[in-house]
Design a protein around this motif. Structure first.
Motif, PDB file in Angstrom:
ATOM      1  N   ALA A  20       0.829  -1.206   0.000  1.00  0.00           N
ATOM      2  CA  ALA A  20       0.000   0.000   0.000  1.00  0.00           C
ATOM      3  C   ALA A  20       0.862   1.254   0.000  1.00  0.00           C
ATOM      4  CB  ALA A  20      -0.926  -0.011   1.212  1.00  0.00           C
ATOM      5  N   ARG A  21       1.953   1.212   0.754  1.00  0.00           N
ATOM      6  CA  ARG A  21       2.863   2.357   0.786  1.00  0.00           C
ATOM      7  C   ARG A  21       3.456   2.592  -0.599  1.00  0.00           C
ATOM      8  NH1 ARG A  21       8.770   2.350   3.584  1.00  0.00           N
ATOM      9  NH2 ARG A  21       9.318   4.541   3.256  1.00  0.00           N
ATOM     10  N   GLN A  22       3.894   1.522  -1.247  1.00  0.00           N
ATOM     11  CA  GLN A  22       4.465   1.683  -2.585  1.00  0.00           C
ATOM     12  C   GLN A  22       3.425   2.204  -3.570  1.00  0.00           C
ATOM     13  OE1 GLN A  22       6.217  -1.797  -4.361  1.00  0.00           O
ATOM     14  NE2 GLN A  22       6.610  -0.738  -6.285  1.00  0.00           N
ATOM     15  N   ALA A  23       2.189   1.678  -3.476  1.00  0.00           N
ATOM     16  CA  ALA A  23       1.130   2.139  -4.376  1.00  0.00           C
ATOM     17  C   ALA A  23       0.856   3.622  -4.168  1.00  0.00           C
ATOM     18  CB  ALA A  23      -0.137   1.322  -4.144  1.00  0.00           C
ATOM     19  N   ARG A  24       0.899   4.073  -2.917  1.00  0.00           N
ATOM     20  CA  ARG A  24       0.707   5.502  -2.652  1.00  0.00           C
ATOM     21  C   ARG A  24       1.823   6.328  -3.286  1.00  0.00           C
ATOM     22  NH1 ARG A  24      -1.485   3.332   2.530  1.00  0.00           N
ATOM     23  NH2 ARG A  24      -3.599   4.204   2.761  1.00  0.00           N
ATOM     24  N   TRP A  25       3.043   5.832  -3.219  1.00  0.00           N
ATOM     25  CA  TRP A  25       4.168   6.538  -3.831  1.00  0.00           C
ATOM     26  C   TRP A  25       3.996   6.615  -5.345  1.00  0.00           C
ATOM     27  CZ3 TRP A  25       7.404  10.094  -3.937  1.00  0.00           C
ATOM     28  CH2 TRP A  25       8.604  10.061  -4.646  1.00  0.00           C
ATOM     29  N   GLU A  26       3.506   5.529  -5.945  1.00  0.00           N
ATOM     30  CA  GLU A  26       3.271   5.540  -7.384  1.00  0.00           C
ATOM     31  C   GLU A  26       2.208   6.567  -7.755  1.00  0.00           C
ATOM     32  OE1 GLU A  26       5.166   4.067  -9.424  1.00  0.00           O
ATOM     33  OE2 GLU A  26       6.212   2.694  -8.061  1.00  0.00           O
ATOM     34  N   VAL A  27       1.202   6.752  -6.905  1.00  0.00           N
ATOM     35  CA  VAL A  27       0.181   7.774  -7.143  1.00  0.00           C
ATOM     36  C   VAL A  27       0.814   9.158  -7.159  1.00  0.00           C
ATOM     37  CG1 VAL A  27      -1.820   8.949  -6.112  1.00  0.00           C
ATOM     38  CG2 VAL A  27      -1.762   6.453  -6.232  1.00  0.00           C
ATOM     39  N   ILE A  28       1.636   9.435  -6.158  1.00  0.00           N
ATOM     40  CA  ILE A  28       2.273  10.753  -6.073  1.00  0.00           C
ATOM     41  C   ILE A  28       3.144  11.007  -7.296  1.00  0.00           C
ATOM     42  CG2 ILE A  28       3.859  12.199  -4.756  1.00  0.00           C
ATOM     43  CD1 ILE A  28       1.159  11.721  -3.398  1.00  0.00           C
ATOM     44  N   LYS A  29       3.933  10.027  -7.693  1.00  0.00           N
ATOM     45  CA  LYS A  29       4.809  10.200  -8.858  1.00  0.00           C
ATOM     46  C   LYS A  29       3.997  10.438 -10.130  1.00  0.00           C
ATOM     47  CE  LYS A  29       7.228   6.394  -8.530  1.00  0.00           C
ATOM     48  NZ  LYS A  29       8.240   5.373  -8.908  1.00  0.00           N
ATOM     49  N   ALA A  30       2.936   9.661 -10.313  1.00  0.00           N
ATOM     50  CA  ALA A  30       2.148   9.768 -11.541  1.00  0.00           C
ATOM     51  C   ALA A  30       1.439  11.114 -11.639  1.00  0.00           C
ATOM     52  CB  ALA A  30       1.135   8.633 -11.616  1.00  0.00           C
ATOM     53  N   VAL A  31       0.835  11.559 -10.549  1.00  0.00           N
ATOM     54  CA  VAL A  31       0.120  12.834 -10.564  1.00  0.00           C
ATOM     55  C   VAL A  31       1.099  13.996 -10.747  1.00  0.00           C
ATOM     56  CG1 VAL A  31      -1.288  14.418  -9.188  1.00  0.00           C
ATOM     57  CG2 VAL A  31      -1.835  11.976  -9.238  1.00  0.00           C
ATOM     58  N   THR A  32       2.247  13.910 -10.102  1.00  0.00           N
ATOM     59  CA  THR A  32       3.252  14.957 -10.256  1.00  0.00           C
ATOM     60  C   THR A  32       3.743  15.017 -11.701  1.00  0.00           C
ATOM     61  OG1 THR A  32       3.969  14.650  -7.960  1.00  0.00           O
ATOM     62  CG2 THR A  32       5.463  15.830  -9.434  1.00  0.00           C
ATOM     63  N   GLY A  33       3.989  13.844 -12.292  1.00  0.00           N
ATOM     64  CA  GLY A  33       4.463  13.800 -13.670  1.00  0.00           C
ATOM     65  C   GLY A  33       3.431  14.287 -14.668  1.00  0.00           C
ATOM     66  N   ALA A 289       7.030  13.785   0.182  1.00  0.00           N
ATOM     67  CA  ALA A 289       6.401  12.493  -0.112  1.00  0.00           C
ATOM     68  C   ALA A 289       7.457  11.422  -0.344  1.00  0.00           C
ATOM     69  CB  ALA A 289       5.494  12.616  -1.338  1.00  0.00           C
ATOM     70  N   ARG A 290       8.528  11.778  -1.018  1.00  0.00           N
ATOM     71  CA  ARG A 290       9.600  10.811  -1.263  1.00  0.00           C
ATOM     72  C   ARG A 290      10.166  10.294   0.065  1.00  0.00           C
ATOM     73  NH1 ARG A 290      13.123  10.134  -5.460  1.00  0.00           N
ATOM     74  NH2 ARG A 290      12.647  12.160  -6.390  1.00  0.00           N
ATOM     75  N   GLN A 291      10.384  11.203   0.994  1.00  0.00           N
ATOM     76  CA  GLN A 291      10.943  10.822   2.281  1.00  0.00           C
ATOM     77  C   GLN A 291      10.008   9.896   3.051  1.00  0.00           C
ATOM     78  OE1 GLN A 291      11.841  14.489   4.299  1.00  0.00           O
ATOM     79  NE2 GLN A 291      13.252  15.195   2.692  1.00  0.00           N
ATOM     80  N   GLU A 292       8.707  10.103   2.904  1.00  0.00           N
ATOM     81  CA  GLU A 292       7.741   9.320   3.671  1.00  0.00           C
ATOM     82  C   GLU A 292       7.332   8.019   2.994  1.00  0.00           C
ATOM     83  OE1 GLU A 292       5.563  13.150   5.824  1.00  0.00           O
ATOM     84  OE2 GLU A 292       4.386  11.756   4.614  1.00  0.00           O
ATOM     85  N   LEU A 293       7.360   7.995   1.671  1.00  0.00           N
ATOM     86  CA  LEU A 293       6.738   6.876   0.955  1.00  0.00           C
ATOM     87  C   LEU A 293       7.675   6.050   0.089  1.00  0.00           C
ATOM     88  CD1 LEU A 293       3.470   8.662  -0.247  1.00  0.00           C
ATOM     89  CD2 LEU A 293       3.677   7.009   1.616  1.00  0.00           C
ATOM     90  N   GLU A 294       8.733   6.644  -0.436  1.00  0.00           N
ATOM     91  CA  GLU A 294       9.557   5.904  -1.389  1.00  0.00           C
ATOM     92  C   GLU A 294      10.243   4.724  -0.702  1.00  0.00           C
ATOM     93  OE1 GLU A 294      12.777   6.836  -4.901  1.00  0.00           O
ATOM     94  OE2 GLU A 294      13.050   7.847  -2.969  1.00  0.00           O
ATOM     95  N   PRO A 295      10.040   3.503  -1.225  1.00  0.00           N
ATOM     96  CA  PRO A 295      10.733   2.352  -0.636  1.00  0.00           C
ATOM     97  C   PRO A 295      12.192   2.356  -1.052  1.00  0.00           C
ATOM     98  CG  PRO A 295       9.447   1.661  -2.537  1.00  0.00           C
ATOM     99  CD  PRO A 295       9.153   3.128  -2.326  1.00  0.00           C
ATOM    100  N   ASP A 296      13.067   1.855  -0.170  1.00  0.00           N
ATOM    101  CA  ASP A 296      14.451   1.750  -0.589  1.00  0.00           C
ATOM    102  C   ASP A 296      14.608   0.523  -1.481  1.00  0.00           C
ATOM    103  OD1 ASP A 296      14.852  -0.593   1.028  1.00  0.00           O
ATOM    104  OD2 ASP A 296      15.319   0.672   2.745  1.00  0.00           O
ATOM    105  N   GLU A 297      15.754   0.387  -2.098  1.00  0.00           N
ATOM    106  CA  GLU A 297      15.950  -0.646  -3.117  1.00  0.00           C
ATOM    107  C   GLU A 297      15.744  -2.047  -2.562  1.00  0.00           C
ATOM    108  OE1 GLU A 297      19.294  -1.999  -6.450  1.00  0.00           O
ATOM    109  OE2 GLU A 297      19.665  -0.308  -5.108  1.00  0.00           O
ATOM    110  N   ILE A 298      16.207  -2.299  -1.342  1.00  0.00           N
ATOM    111  CA  ILE A 298      16.064  -3.623  -0.751  1.00  0.00           C
ATOM    112  C   ILE A 298      14.598  -3.942  -0.502  1.00  0.00           C
ATOM    113  CG2 ILE A 298      16.566  -5.031   1.283  1.00  0.00           C
ATOM    114  CD1 ILE A 298      19.244  -3.638   1.493  1.00  0.00           C
ATOM    115  N   ASP A 299      13.861  -2.968   0.054  1.00  0.00           N
ATOM    116  CA  ASP A 299      12.433  -3.180   0.290  1.00  0.00           C
ATOM    117  C   ASP A 299      11.697  -3.426  -1.010  1.00  0.00           C
ATOM    118  OD1 ASP A 299      12.741  -2.855   2.983  1.00  0.00           O
ATOM    119  OD2 ASP A 299      12.188  -0.727   2.989  1.00  0.00           O
TER     120      ASP A 299
END
Length: 321
Positions: A20-33, A289-299
């Motif tokens: 869910a966290r990753q999906a939220r990050w994808e929303v932020i990226k898509a809307v911003t783009g 948003a990046r700080q709160e939602l973006e998963p790190d590479e391992i996650d």
């Protein structure tokens, strides 16, 4: 009944909160783009959607048109980017395609278009119409003695539309126990009455709760529906509610899940703020948003490993039915 939902072992391996966290990050990226789109509503419904697609729906990613699949309709179609993000994580489209959101040549339009994207069961966007489509699908399944379940996601502002209540009455009349409505009750809408001294204690934000002073559960019960209220961000409550809904009702009632959610959930800037209903994040907002939602590479790698295992197991289950 054909059942290709994950078994208990597979479900335990899935970290729904991380998905869910990753999906939220994808929303932020898509809307911003795209420089357009909605954020508040997609984020409030995200835990409900992730749970639905990863623990409940009988679907086949490799065969989106499978006749026995469960149907899902996002009636609040303006929240489409939230659905696209979950569909991508589930495997219906590449995650990288989310960056094309709202382009003229994209499959990912601002509202779901069933003619463009596999995995959709209905085009939506005009508020109030999705439950009518769901009633038709559920009634059709009942008459044809099909066993799939129909799920419809509604916004609490959206259900101010009169057409919704015509569908509510009809579903009860035909005893559509194979129909579940999910109300994303985040208590905020883009436009509404400003807060007053009477409402500030209950409206959770800068706009009056669409159903302030109304016992929404009692209203649905009076129409002949079974009502289940839940915390729309508690994965255990969500899963249990979905199972109860699918099991049906001995009295022949359709089910409505009134999910209490927070608009903009998961992003501190957006939580409980009506201004984030439809907004393009500023560069500063995006970095927050990046700080709160973006998963790190391992996650991220770990999440995809679990999703891949989930997909392979559900495919094996589907081949056995």
């Amino acid at each position: 009944m054909n059942d290709v939902t994950p078994d208990n072992a597979t479900t335990k391996e899935l970290d729904l909160a991380s998905l869910a966290r990753q999906a939220r990050w994808e929303v932020i990226k898509a809307v911003t783009g795209a420089k357009a789109g909605h954020i508040g509503g997609p984020l409030s419904m995200m835990d409900l959607l992730v749970s639905l697609y990863f623990t409940e729906l009988n679907i086949r990613v490799e065969d989106p048109a499978w006749p026995e699949r469960d149907r899902f309709i996002l009636s609040k179609g303006h929240a489409a980017i939230g659905l696209y993000s979950v569909l991508a994580l589930r495997g219906f489209l590449p995650v990288s395609e989310l960056s094309t959101f709202d382009r003229s040549d994209s499959r990912l339009q601002g509202h779901p278009d069933v003619t463009r994207l596999p995995g959709l069961d209905s085009s939506t966007g005009s508020l109030g119409q999705g439950l009518s489509v769901g009633v038709g699908m559920a009634l059709g399944a009942q008459l044809a003695e099909k066993h799939f379940h129909t799920w419809v996601m509604l916004g609490d502002g959206e259900i101010q539309e009169g057409m919704v209540w015509e569908s509510v009455q009809l579903a009860a009349r035909y005893k559509l126990t194979n129909l579940t409505a999910i109300v994303d009750r985040n208590g905020l809408q883009q436009f509404g009455l400003p807060s007053t001294s009477e409402t500030t204690g209950t409206d959770r934000g800068d706009r009056r709760d669409p159903w302030f002073g109304v016992d929404l559960s009692a209203v649905f019960q009076a129409f002949g529906w079974r009502v289940i209220e839940l915390n729309g961000h508690d994965f255990d409550q969500i899963r249990n509610a979905y199972r109860l809904a699918r099991a049906g009702d001995f009295n022949g009632r359709p089910t409505v899940l009134i999910a209490h959610t927070v608009k903009g959930k998961g992003l501190s800037l957006a939580e409980g703020a009506h201004t984030w209903h439809s907004i393009v994040p500023s560069p500063e907002d995006f970095e927050k948003a990046r700080q709160e939602l973006e998963p790190d590479e391992i996650d991220l790698l770990d999440a995809y490993a679990h999703v891949s295992a989930f997909a392979s197991r559900t495919t094996e289950q589907g081949s056995q039915v």
